[in-house]
Write a protein that holds these residues in place. Sequence first.
Motif, PDB file in Angstrom:
ATOM      1  N   LEU A 154      54.160  -4.352   9.378  1.00 35.77           N
ATOM      2  CA  LEU A 154      54.318  -5.385   8.820  1.00 35.77           C
ATOM      3  C   LEU A 154      55.585  -5.016   7.595  1.00 35.77           C
ATOM      4  N   ALA A 155      56.616  -5.438   8.037  1.00 34.28           N
ATOM      5  CA  ALA A 155      57.869  -5.107   7.180  1.00 34.28           C
ATOM      6  C   ALA A 155      58.438  -6.191   6.383  1.00 34.28           C
ATOM      7  N   GLN A 156      58.778  -5.371   5.130  1.00 33.86           N
ATOM      8  CA  GLN A 156      59.259  -6.532   3.868  1.00 33.86           C
ATOM      9  C   GLN A 156      60.657  -5.929   3.172  1.00 33.86           C
ATOM     10  N   LYS A 157      61.352  -6.744   2.871  1.00 38.60           N
ATOM     11  CA  LYS A 157      62.638  -6.261   1.919  1.00 38.60           C
ATOM     12  C   LYS A 157      62.626  -7.320   0.601  1.00 38.60           C
ATOM     13  N   ILE A 158      62.722  -6.772  -0.230  1.00 34.50           N
ATOM     14  CA  ILE A 158      62.725  -7.293  -1.527  1.00 34.50           C
ATOM     15  C   ILE A 158      64.155  -6.920  -2.467  1.00 34.50           C
ATOM     16  N   THR A 159      65.073  -7.926  -2.376  1.00 32.21           N
ATOM     17  CA  THR A 159      66.081  -7.674  -3.152  1.00 32.21           C
ATOM     18  C   THR A 159      66.322  -8.331  -4.240  1.00 32.21           C
ATOM     19  N   LEU A 160      66.214  -7.754  -5.574  1.00 39.95           N
ATOM     20  CA  LEU A 160      66.280  -8.325  -6.923  1.00 39.95           C
ATOM     21  C   LEU A 160      67.766  -8.279  -7.467  1.00 39.95           C
ATOM     22  N   THR A 161      68.367  -9.090  -8.139  1.00 30.10           N
ATOM     23  CA  THR A 161      69.686  -9.092  -8.742  1.00 30.10           C
ATOM     24  C   THR A 161      69.443  -9.807  -9.889  1.00 30.10           C
ATOM     25  N   PRO A 162      69.535  -8.830 -11.071  1.00 31.21           N
ATOM     26  CA  PRO A 162      69.753  -9.534 -12.373  1.00 31.21           C
ATOM     27  C   PRO A 162      71.023 -10.001 -12.952  1.00 31.21           C
ATOM     28  N   HIS A 163      70.719 -11.216 -13.511  1.00 30.59           N
ATOM     29  CA  HIS A 163      72.259 -11.694 -14.185  1.00 30.59           C
ATOM     30  C   HIS A 163      72.526 -11.121 -15.549  1.00 30.59           C
ATOM     31  N   ASP A 164      71.760 -10.419 -16.137  1.00 29.58           N
ATOM     32  CA  ASP A 164      71.770  -9.714 -17.344  1.00 29.58           C
ATOM     33  C   ASP A 164      71.620  -8.179 -17.597  1.00 29.58           C
ATOM     34  N   THR A 165      72.186  -7.614 -18.449  1.00 25.97           N
ATOM     35  CA  THR A 165      72.204  -6.134 -18.470  1.00 25.97           C
ATOM     36  C   THR A 165      71.131  -5.995 -19.857  1.00 25.97           C
ATOM     37  N   GLY A 166      70.464  -4.899 -19.748  1.00 24.04           N
ATOM     38  CA  GLY A 166      69.588  -4.291 -20.967  1.00 24.04           C
ATOM     39  C   GLY A 166      68.257  -5.090 -20.696  1.00 24.04           C
ATOM     40  N   CYS A 167      67.837  -5.920 -19.736  1.00 22.70           N
ATOM     41  CA  CYS A 167      66.619  -6.297 -19.681  1.00 22.70           C
ATOM     42  C   CYS A 167      65.484  -5.251 -18.892  1.00 22.70           C
TER      43      CYS A 167
END
Length: 765
Positions: A154-167
Amino acid sequence: MIPLITKDSKWILTEEGTSEKTIKQNETLFALSNGHFGTRGSLEEAERTREYSHSEATLVNAFYDSEPIQYGEWAYGYAEEHQTVIPVPNGKKLAIKLDNEMFDLDSGKTTNHKRQLDLKQGVLTRTFSWKNTKGHQLDVKIERFVSYNYPELLAQKITLTPHDTGCELQVAATLDDLEHMGMVSEEESNDPRIKAQKERQFQSERIEGSENQMLHIKTNNTHLHLIVGEKNNLSDSSVKSRFINGSENWSMETAKDRSVTLERFVAYGNIFDDGSKNESEAERISDLLDDVAKLGFDEIKEQHIQFMKAFWSISDIQIEGDDEIQVGLRFNLFHLHQAAGRDGLRNMSAKGLTGEGYEGHYFWDTEMYMLPFFLYTQPEIAENLLNYRYTILPQARERAREMAIDNGALFAWRTINGKEASAYYPAGTAQIHINGDIAHAVHTYIKVTGDQAFGMNEGLEILVETARFYAGWGHYDKKRNGAFVLNGVTGPDEYTAIVNNNYYTNLMAKHNFNYAIEMVEEALESNDVIGEMVLEKINFQKSELENWKKASEKMFLPYDEEQELTMQDDSFFHKEVWDIENTPKDNFPLLLHYHPLTIYRYQVNKQADTVLAEFLFSDEFSHSQKKRDYAYYEAVTTHDSSLSRSIFGMMASHLGDLDKAYGYFMDTALMDLTDLQSNTKDGVHAANMGGTWMSIVYGFGGMHLVKDTLHFSPRLPKNWTAVSFKVQFHGRVIQVSINHEGTDYNLLKGETLTIRHFDEEKYLK
C-alpha cells in the motif's frame, strides 16, 4: 449518493464536499485492492470521526479466523465452524496537527474537499484546504494506491503546503495494531449476509530490531500468521522522527508555501501457518520496504500506472453515446480486476476485498459470473482461480463422505479453507449445483484456452470427482420410466429450497457427466501420460464411463407439456404465486421480512434459475421455448439477489427485446454506484460486476462458444452509437466493434481464425 462523474473524463469518479453520508457510502466505492489484500476508501482520520466511516477495514484475502457455529438444534453433517476474514492493521491512519490543533472535518474549516478515483491509473487522490481556529491554513494532497507490481504494498504520498510561516506542524503515521477492528451494529446483526462476530481478534506484537515498523499478527483459532511492515520517508531529512505509542511522529516549523512530503509504504506479507517462518518473512517484508522506499513513491506509482495501462489495453470496453454508463462499466471492470486471487491458493469473495459482507467467503459466483471476464481477457488469472478449487479437492471429497456419497467430491457452498461454512443448509449444502458450476468453468476454460496441460491434470481430476458425486447422489426412478433424478436439492433460486429435480441442477449435472466423459475418453484414446496417471491415482474404473453415459441420457429434465413450460422443479407449478405487485416495497428483500417456510410455500424467485440454465445452454432450446419461459419466470422473480438482473438482461438480448435488455443492463452497470441493493456499504457486488461484462459481450455482443468456434450475434441498444471490446481466444486477440450499420471483427494478435457472425462464417487473418 452517487459520486459526481466529471464531464471531462470517462475514467474518473469524483466526490466533492464533506457530506457525512456521501463519504461514508463511498468507502466501498473508493476501495483499492489487488487480489492479495484490499483497503477500504476511508478517510485517514476516520477513527476520530466515526460518523464519516462505516468500516476502515483492510483485508488480506483468506486471512481469517474461525469460531464454532452455535446451533439451537444440531444434526449430523452441519457445518461446524464460521470462517470469517478479519480486518488487519490499518495502514492508512494519519494525524495532522497545526498549532497543536488536530485536523478532522469537524474541526476548524475545511474547504475544497475533493476525492477522485482514477480508474485508468488505479489511484485515489484526496485534496482539501484546512484552516484551524487560529486562522492558519494548510493545503493537503493525499495519494493512495495498492500495487500490482508489489502485491504486498500500500503506497501513500501526503503533501502538506502551509500558508503561513512560523507555525508548528506535526504529523503522525500509525500502523494500527488494535486487536479488534469494529463491530457489526445491532441493526445489521439479523442480516444473514453479515456475520455479527462478538470479536474479530488476533494477537499482535511489534518486532524489534528492524529500522522499519514491523508487526507480527496471529489469529486466535486458525493460527494463521501475517507480517505487516511500514516505512516512512519525510522530504525534509533534517526533521527526525520520534516513536510515541507505536506512531512515528514528526514536528517542524512551517514556511509559507514550502511543501513537506511524507511518502508512506505499508506492506502486508504472505499468510503462513508455521510460526517458525516469522523471522524470514519479517526480513523479506523489511527488505521489500527498503527497496520500494529507495525507488520512491513516484517511481512505484509509474510502474503501477503502466500495469494498469496493460490491463485496460485488453479489458476495456468502449461505449459511445452514454458517458454515465461508460464510467459505470469501467468502475465495475476495475473492481472485478481488483478482486481476483492470483496465486492459485485463493479465490474471489462475493465482496472482493472491499468489505466484510459474506465474511470473505468464496461462492459459485466466481465460476459462473466472474471467471468469464478473466477467461477472455486474462486467462492466466482464470487458471489460478480454478487451481484454487483443485487445492480444496481433499476437503470436497471429505464433504461428499459426510453426505453419504462413497465416491467423488462435493465442493462447499461457501468457504475459505475448503470446508463448508454455510450454517443454513437449505440454501447452502443443498445447492449441489456448485459441482456442475465448477465443472462447467473447467470445461469452458479448456475450450477457450486450449490448455491441455491443465485439462489433463487438474481439470480431469475435478471433472471426474464432480461427476462421481452426481452419480452417487442421483438414482433411477422407476415411476418416471427409469429417468435419472436428483432429489433434495436447492437450485440457484434460494427462495425455493429442498426440492426434487431442480431443472438447473439436473442440466448442469448432465453436462458435468458429458464433460467428464469427453476428457476421460480423450486421455485414454490419446494415451496421454499425465491424464492416465491422474486416472490411476484416483482409481478410475472404465465402467464409470458407461454409468455416466446412461445417467446423462436418462437425466430427468422436468417439463409441463400442457403449459409448454420448462419446470423449475417438480413442485414449483403446484404452489400459489406470490403477489409481488402488492407486496410493500419496504418488505424487499423478502428474506429479511418473511420466514423461509413462508417464502418456500410460494412461486417466487429470488433470482434467475431456469432462465440461467437456458441462457448457459441456449442452443439446446428453441426461441419460442425461451420466450415462453422468460415471460413466465420474469413475472415471479423479485431480483432480491444481485446475480439476477444480468441474466435476465442477457436473455432479453438473445430474444431481441433490446429495450428490456438495456433496462436490466442499466441496473447491473450502476448497481453499486446507485446502491440499488441497499447494502453497498458492506462491499461491492463482485458477481454483478462480472455480469456487467457478460451483459456486453454475451448479451449485446451475442458471443457464445459452440464446440470450438466463437459465435457472435450482435444487437446494439438504440441508446448507444457504438460498442467495442476485445477477447482472447486460443492465444488470439480479437477486437469486436459494433454499431448500427454492422459489426467489424479484427484479429489483433495470433494466427488466422474462423468465427461465425450469425449464420455467416468469417475468416480472420
